[in-house]
Design an enzyme around this catalytic site. Structure first.
Site: not given
Ligand code: IVH
Length: 681
Positions: A91, A419, A298, A416, A125, A439, A181, A121, A45, A123, A144, A233, A43, A434, A322, A41
């Site tokens: 999706l 106290c 996909k 409280c 969040d 306290c 993401e 893949e 810096d 998903k 987006r 992705y 180096e 409080c 999901k 770290d």
């Molecule tokens: S591909 C045509 N891959 O899920 C849409 N999306 O519900 C292509 N998301 O808006 C999206 N992980 O924000 C893709 N491995 C992944 C993802 C992913 C999360 C999200 C993305 C998208 C939303 C759709």
């Protein structure tokens, strides 16, 4: 080549800067993306500092792909709206094997196919974003938005270490858009909420909201302090066809360019393999430090994806499988209350332990009294528990049919629990506090906070020792920490404190004497003063003395600080006990000074008067007020004919009626955001 040094810059300086940029970016990638650092770290810096110095001497050398640009830029007046060259779609969802089967069959039928290969893949969040690279250099990053238009958040995205500022390797298209993401890591999220709770600030519901909050900061220096991360992705758009023809290869290409891709993915040659992959991921879904809400399936080959095309705004060639909603029912045994550092009374549920979303849950937050009463949650109820966004357990509500006879509506205690002093709830506030400055629990929390990492950073002074010192009467306020030296013999009498540990403690107290003013202001635990506000105060006033002499208006005038925060600071300063603490600190030599630099920026809301009422989703009221102030607007506490806008959140009070009566324009949160973001810079 992005750096285009003018003749005034010596050629060797330009060459050196170019080399440093490349080298630092390479080490960044090794460290943050591959987790395989090659240098220490220190180096790193050194290299970083050298580049920064060079750029300071020759500002022309400051290229957009320079790693120095990751620290954030001063506040922007709002975000620019940008159009996506290729829309970001959503999706379709499936929730069980039958639905996935139906999706696959429909796709095969539509494309006249017997079968097609897929990639499965994680998903993630988080928030979808699109990054544009021109000649390999990151030139734009956008959220987006509605899929067609998003917000230009380039300055904020630049602060994310795992987003390459320049894509590596050769053979990338001249213009290319990378999609992925942005997310907030789970552990850091829990810490953030803990800090916010201690600070008396409202909690973020899940990591996704925290990511959104961080990404939509107008001041990217704040974003830079949040541990946001990014997975790529997809390639959304490229100006030539030299991009991979399968999704599997796309992921590899993205890694070659320097991105992190989601750490788990599987190829599936048919539906059964996809179902198997889903089972596999269900078993390990909690092992990662980021929230996932399912698996994306996909079509692997671009040729097939093109053939399948889209229905409306959703691709036929992909779907989101999901995870089932993570809810469970259990018995709520008791509602307990803990006392936060700022005295807030925080109710929480003690549950009969239950398995939700892969973990055992025995406690859940109940936010505040209003929330408990609105949901009508009572002790003895059978309740529905949910793990939101994979992280904090929440009580959704009671199962009324199972309510035992004679149960009572919930009320916070009037005293409280620490106290025993009466608690107060200010009108218009959701939090009950409080206000007893003596306290004990509050002081334990305060001392622990004072010594914590982001604050005075006194090693070894944690929760346990804080408690011990207070109970032994050795520390009555935070300033007493600095006179512990003279109480050596008493320290030695404490349990588990030998010569060695006493020496160590005193040494670390001494080592932590020189913290900057911003840290001290943060450490004092003033309500609403997190480290960002502390920095603003330190930057404006430069010393505790100057701050003590500041009027509430002078504090309020600071860009980024609204009236609620200003009042809270002034109130703290006006409290005699706190003044004594500041005096004692100064007498002990804890009196840091900082250079003050006035900040200025465009003021698009100049002259407009706002009233904010009700609760907003994306901001606390204090944050919304700060935002308005930072753009030059004024905040009033009540609606009058002079008010220009009343921003109306959920459950607004009588201010909405006032606005209607007086014919003042009311706007909801979305309209407010538009106003704020459209505001011309
Ligand atoms: S591909 C045509 N891959 O899920 C849409 N999306 O519900 C292509 N998301 O808006 C999206 N992980 O924000 C893709 N491995 C992944 C993802 C992913 C999360 C999200 C993305 C998208 C939303 C759709």
């Amino acid at each position: 080549m992005s750096a285009n040094p003018r003749p005034s810059v010596p050629a060797d300086a330009a060459r050196r800067a170019e080399w440093l940029r490349k080298e630092i970016n390479r080490h960044n990638h090794l460290y943050h993306v591959l987790a395989q650092p090659e240098i220490s770290d220190a180096e790193f810096d050194r290299l970083f500092r050298e580049l920064k110095d060079l750029e300071e001497q020759h500002p022309e050398l400051r290229a957009p792909d320079s790693p120095t640009q990751r620290v954030g830029a001063p506040p922007a007046p709002g975000f620019r709206t940008v159009e996506h060259p290729v829309p970001l779609l959503s999706l379709s969802n499936v929730f069980d094997a039958d639905e996935l089967r139906a999706w696959y069959r429909r796709a095969c039928d539509y494309g006249d196919l017997k079968n097609f290969d897929m990639v499965c893949e994680l998903k993630i969040d988080g928030l979808a974003i699109a990054l544009t690279y021109e000649d390999g250099v990151l030139t734009r990053g956008a959220t987006r938005g509605d899929g067609i238009r998003g917000e230009d958040v380039t300055a904020n995205l630049r602060t994310i270490r795992t987003i390459p500022l320049r894509i590596g390797g050769d053979g990338h298209p001249r213009v290319v858009e990378v999609r992925g993401e942005v997310f907030f890591p789970k552990r850091a999220f829990e810490q953030l909420n803990k800090d916010r709770e201690a600070q008396g600030e409202p909690l973020y519901v899940n990591p996704r909201n925290a990511a959104s909050g961080a990404l939509r900061q107008l001041d990217s220096r704040i974003t830079a302090k949040r541990p946001l991360d990014f997975f790529a992705y997809a390639i959304g758009y490229a100006n030539d066809s030299a991009t991979p023809v399968t999704q599997w290869d796309t992921l590899q290409t993205l890694r070659d360019w320097g991105f992190k891709t989601p750490p788990w993915s599987r190829r599936a040659n048919d539906l059964d393999e996809a179902l198997k992959a889903f089972e596999e991921v269900g078993g390990v879904r909690t092992k990662w430090d980021f929230a996932i809400d399912g698996m994306v399936v996909k079509a692997n080959e671009r040729r097939i994806a093109q053939r399948l095309g889209y229905v409306g705004r959703e691709p036929r060639w992909a779907t989101a499988f999901k995870f089932a909603a993570e809810q469970a029912t259990t018995l709520l045994k008791e509602i307990r209350v803990n006392v936060g550092r700022t005295g807030s009374l925080n109710p929480y549920a003690v549950l009969e332990p239950v398995f939700v979303g892969g973990v055992m849950v025995s406690q859940a937050t109940l936010h505040n009294e209003d929330d408990v009463r609105r949901k009508d949650i009572r002790e003895g109820d059978t309740v529905i528990v949910q793990r939101a966004g994979d992280v904090i357990p929440q009580v959704v509500g009671p199962v009324l049919s199972k309510r035992p006879a004679g149960s009572k509506e919930y009320r916070l205690p009037k005293e409280c629990p620490s106290c025993g002093e009466p608690v107060v709830r200010d009108p218009g506030e959701a939090v009950t506090r409080c206000v007893n400055s003596r306290c004990p629990v509050q002081f334990e929390r305060l001392l622990e906070h004072f010594a914590s990492r982001g604050a005075m950073d006194i090693e070894g002074l944690g929760e346990k020792l804080a408690k011990t010192l207070i109970h032994a009467g050795l520390v009555q306020d935070v300033a007493d920490v600095y006179s512990l030296e003279s109480r050596r013999s008493e320290l030695l009498e404490l349990e588990r404190m030998g010569e060695k540990s006493v020496d160590k403690l005193l040494a670390s107290i001494d080592a932590a004497r020189q913290r900057p003013l911003s840290r001290l202001l943060f450490a004092l635990g003033i309500q609403h003063v997190g480290n960002e506000i502390a920095e603003l105060l330190a930057g404006r006033f430069g010393s505790t003395d100057a701050l003590r002499n500041a009027s509430v208006e002078a504090i309020d005038e600071i860009e980024g600080i609204g009236p609620e925060i200003a009042r809270s600071v002034r109130q703290w300063l006006d409290t005699p006990g706190n003044q004594k603490v500041l005096d004692k600190l100064a007498a002990a030599g804890i009196d840091p000074h900082e250079d003050t630099a006035a900040r200025s920026g465009p003021k698009p809301l100049e002259g407009k008067r706002f009233v904010v009422t009700g609760s907003l989703e994306r901001y606390t009221r204090a944050e919304a007020q700060s935002l308005i102030k930072s753009l030059g607007g004024q905040i009033s506490g009540s609606v009058s004919k002079k008010t220009d806008y009343v921003v109306v959140g959920a459950e607004p009070g009588s201010k909405l009626d006032d606005a209607r009566r007086l014919g003042v324009t009311t706007i909801d949160e979305d309209a407010f955001l538009r106003l704020v973001h459209k505001a011309p810079g």
